[in-house]
Design a protein around this motif. Structure first.
Motif, PDB file in Angstrom:
ATOM      1  N   TYR A  22      61.241  14.643  14.882  1.00 33.60           N
ATOM      2  CA  TYR A  22      62.081  14.711  13.705  1.00 33.60           C
ATOM      3  C   TYR A  22      61.939  13.409  12.488  1.00 33.60           C
ATOM      4  O   TYR A  22      61.619  12.448  13.609  1.00 33.60           O
ATOM      5  CB  TYR A  22      63.400  15.116  13.819  1.00 33.60           C
ATOM      6  CG  TYR A  22      63.287  16.853  13.736  1.00 33.60           C
ATOM      7  CD1 TYR A  22      63.786  18.259  12.625  1.00 33.60           C
ATOM      8  CD2 TYR A  22      63.750  17.008  15.300  1.00 33.60           C
ATOM      9  CE1 TYR A  22      64.227  18.840  12.887  1.00 33.60           C
ATOM     10  CE2 TYR A  22      63.451  19.195  15.142  1.00 33.60           C
ATOM     11  CZ  TYR A  22      63.912  19.071  14.372  1.00 33.60           C
ATOM     12  OH  TYR A  22      63.903  20.696  14.380  1.00 33.60           O
ATOM     13  N   THR A  23      61.366  13.361  11.899  1.00 28.74           N
ATOM     14  CA  THR A  23      60.984  12.227  10.602  1.00 28.74           C
ATOM     15  C   THR A  23      62.432  12.351   9.999  1.00 28.74           C
ATOM     16  O   THR A  23      62.479  13.164   8.846  1.00 28.74           O
ATOM     17  CB  THR A  23      59.794  12.039  10.286  1.00 28.74           C
ATOM     18  OG1 THR A  23      58.613  12.508  11.262  1.00 28.74           O
ATOM     19  CG2 THR A  23      59.477  11.111   9.317  1.00 28.74           C
ATOM     20  N   ASN A  25      63.807  12.635   6.152  1.00 30.87           N
ATOM     21  CA  ASN A  25      63.625  12.337   4.996  1.00 30.87           C
ATOM     22  C   ASN A  25      64.702  11.553   3.772  1.00 30.87           C
ATOM     23  O   ASN A  25      64.473  12.197   2.368  1.00 30.87           O
ATOM     24  CB  ASN A  25      63.276  14.427   4.545  1.00 30.87           C
ATOM     25  CG  ASN A  25      64.613  14.560   4.588  1.00 30.87           C
ATOM     26  OD1 ASN A  25      65.431  13.889   4.790  1.00 30.87           O
ATOM     27  ND2 ASN A  25      63.980  16.117   4.823  1.00 30.87           N
ATOM     28  N   THR A  26      65.082  11.258   3.972  1.00 27.73           N
ATOM     29  CA  THR A  26      66.021  10.000   2.923  1.00 27.73           C
ATOM     30  C   THR A  26      66.332   8.592   3.897  1.00 27.73           C
ATOM     31  O   THR A  26      65.854   8.607   5.020  1.00 27.73           O
ATOM     32  CB  THR A  26      67.579  10.970   2.768  1.00 27.73           C
ATOM     33  OG1 THR A  26      68.257  10.545   1.996  1.00 27.73           O
ATOM     34  CG2 THR A  26      67.892  10.670   4.238  1.00 27.73           C
ATOM     35  N   ARG A  47      63.713   6.410   6.029  1.00 27.18           N
ATOM     36  CA  ARG A  47      62.805   7.104   5.862  1.00 27.18           C
ATOM     37  C   ARG A  47      61.310   7.043   6.267  1.00 27.18           C
ATOM     38  O   ARG A  47      60.884   5.769   6.176  1.00 27.18           O
ATOM     39  CB  ARG A  47      61.758   7.676   3.981  1.00 27.18           C
ATOM     40  CG  ARG A  47      60.855   8.841   4.118  1.00 27.18           C
ATOM     41  CD  ARG A  47      60.653   8.535   2.748  1.00 27.18           C
ATOM     42  NE  ARG A  47      61.712   8.182   1.405  1.00 27.18           N
ATOM     43  CZ  ARG A  47      62.528   9.819   0.937  1.00 27.18           C
ATOM     44  NH1 ARG A  47      61.988  10.525   1.421  1.00 27.18           N
ATOM     45  NH2 ARG A  47      63.566   9.260   0.500  1.00 27.18           N
ATOM     46  N   TRP A  50      61.533   7.761  13.073  1.00 21.57           N
ATOM     47  CA  TRP A  50      61.930   9.880  13.935  1.00 21.57           C
ATOM     48  C   TRP A  50      62.156   9.201  15.215  1.00 21.57           C
ATOM     49  O   TRP A  50      62.316   8.268  15.567  1.00 21.57           O
ATOM     50  CB  TRP A  50      60.441   9.793  13.803  1.00 21.57           C
ATOM     51  CG  TRP A  50      59.288   9.165  14.200  1.00 21.57           C
ATOM     52  CD1 TRP A  50      58.572   8.125  13.733  1.00 21.57           C
ATOM     53  CD2 TRP A  50      58.741   9.553  15.840  1.00 21.57           C
ATOM     54  NE1 TRP A  50      58.120   7.232  14.680  1.00 21.57           N
ATOM     55  CE2 TRP A  50      57.919   7.640  16.198  1.00 21.57           C
ATOM     56  CE3 TRP A  50      58.945   9.705  16.642  1.00 21.57           C
ATOM     57  CZ2 TRP A  50      57.050   7.921  17.063  1.00 21.57           C
ATOM     58  CZ3 TRP A  50      57.757   9.652  18.038  1.00 21.57           C
ATOM     59  CH2 TRP A  50      57.709   8.904  18.100  1.00 21.57           C
ATOM     60  N   TYR A  87      63.308  15.939   8.988  1.00 23.30           N
ATOM     61  CA  TYR A  87      62.144  17.182   9.122  1.00 23.30           C
ATOM     62  C   TYR A  87      61.030  17.984  10.348  1.00 23.30           C
ATOM     63  O   TYR A  87      61.119  15.901  10.760  1.00 23.30           O
ATOM     64  CB  TYR A  87      61.392  17.361   7.301  1.00 23.30           C
ATOM     65  CG  TYR A  87      60.548  15.639   7.475  1.00 23.30           C
ATOM     66  CD1 TYR A  87      58.876  16.460   8.026  1.00 23.30           C
ATOM     67  CD2 TYR A  87      60.619  15.326   7.250  1.00 23.30           C
ATOM     68  CE1 TYR A  87      58.001  15.297   7.653  1.00 23.30           C
ATOM     69  CE2 TYR A  87      60.263  14.108   6.298  1.00 23.30           C
ATOM     70  CZ  TYR A  87      58.604  14.461   6.602  1.00 23.30           C
ATOM     71  OH  TYR A  87      57.750  12.780   6.841  1.00 23.30           O
ATOM     72  N   CYS A  89      57.541  18.658  11.492  1.00 22.64           N
ATOM     73  CA  CYS A  89      55.929  18.763  11.515  1.00 22.64           C
ATOM     74  C   CYS A  89      55.971  20.342  11.515  1.00 22.64           C
ATOM     75  O   CYS A  89      56.196  20.707  11.663  1.00 22.64           O
ATOM     76  CB  CYS A  89      55.017  17.927  11.743  1.00 22.64           C
ATOM     77  SG  CYS A  89      54.566  18.294  13.534  1.00 22.64           S
TER      78      CYS A  89
END
Length: 95
Positions: A22-23, A25-26, A47, A50, A87, A89
């Motif tokens: 997961y990376t 995203n905020t 952001r 990960w 999120y 991939c």
């Protein structure tokens, strides 16, 4: 008074394995000691930071960082984030 910018992006990118890596995203999300806002923050993730999912509880996921975070948390640190703030991939097949 000087304004400091968020850390710059790291060169390493998360591997693409759906529902595993997961990376974030905020910007400036807490990396917590447990699955909820009542738990202490270990530091902030930005952001592009990960990690690998190693557990889940409700709407929270526990990550093991895949590299040193942009705020200096060591690689392999573990902590919890709200799943909606990251999120995974989605591999695409190009024909």
């Amino acid at each position: 008074m000087a304004v400091t910018a968020a850390p710059t992006a790291s060169a390493a990118e998360a591997p693409c394995v759906p529902r595993v890596y997961y990376t974030i995203n905020t910007n400036a999300t807490n990396f917590r000691t447990g699955p909820g806002t009542g738990y202490a923050s270990k530091g902030l993730l930005y952001r592009g930071d990960w990690g690998k999912k190693i557990a889940a509880k409700g709407s929270w996921i526990k990550l093991r960082l895949g590299q040193k975070s942009r705020t200096g948390l060591p690689k392999n640190s573990t902590g919890w984030i709200a799943k909606r703030l990251a999120y995974d991939c989605v591999p695409m097949q190009l024909d």
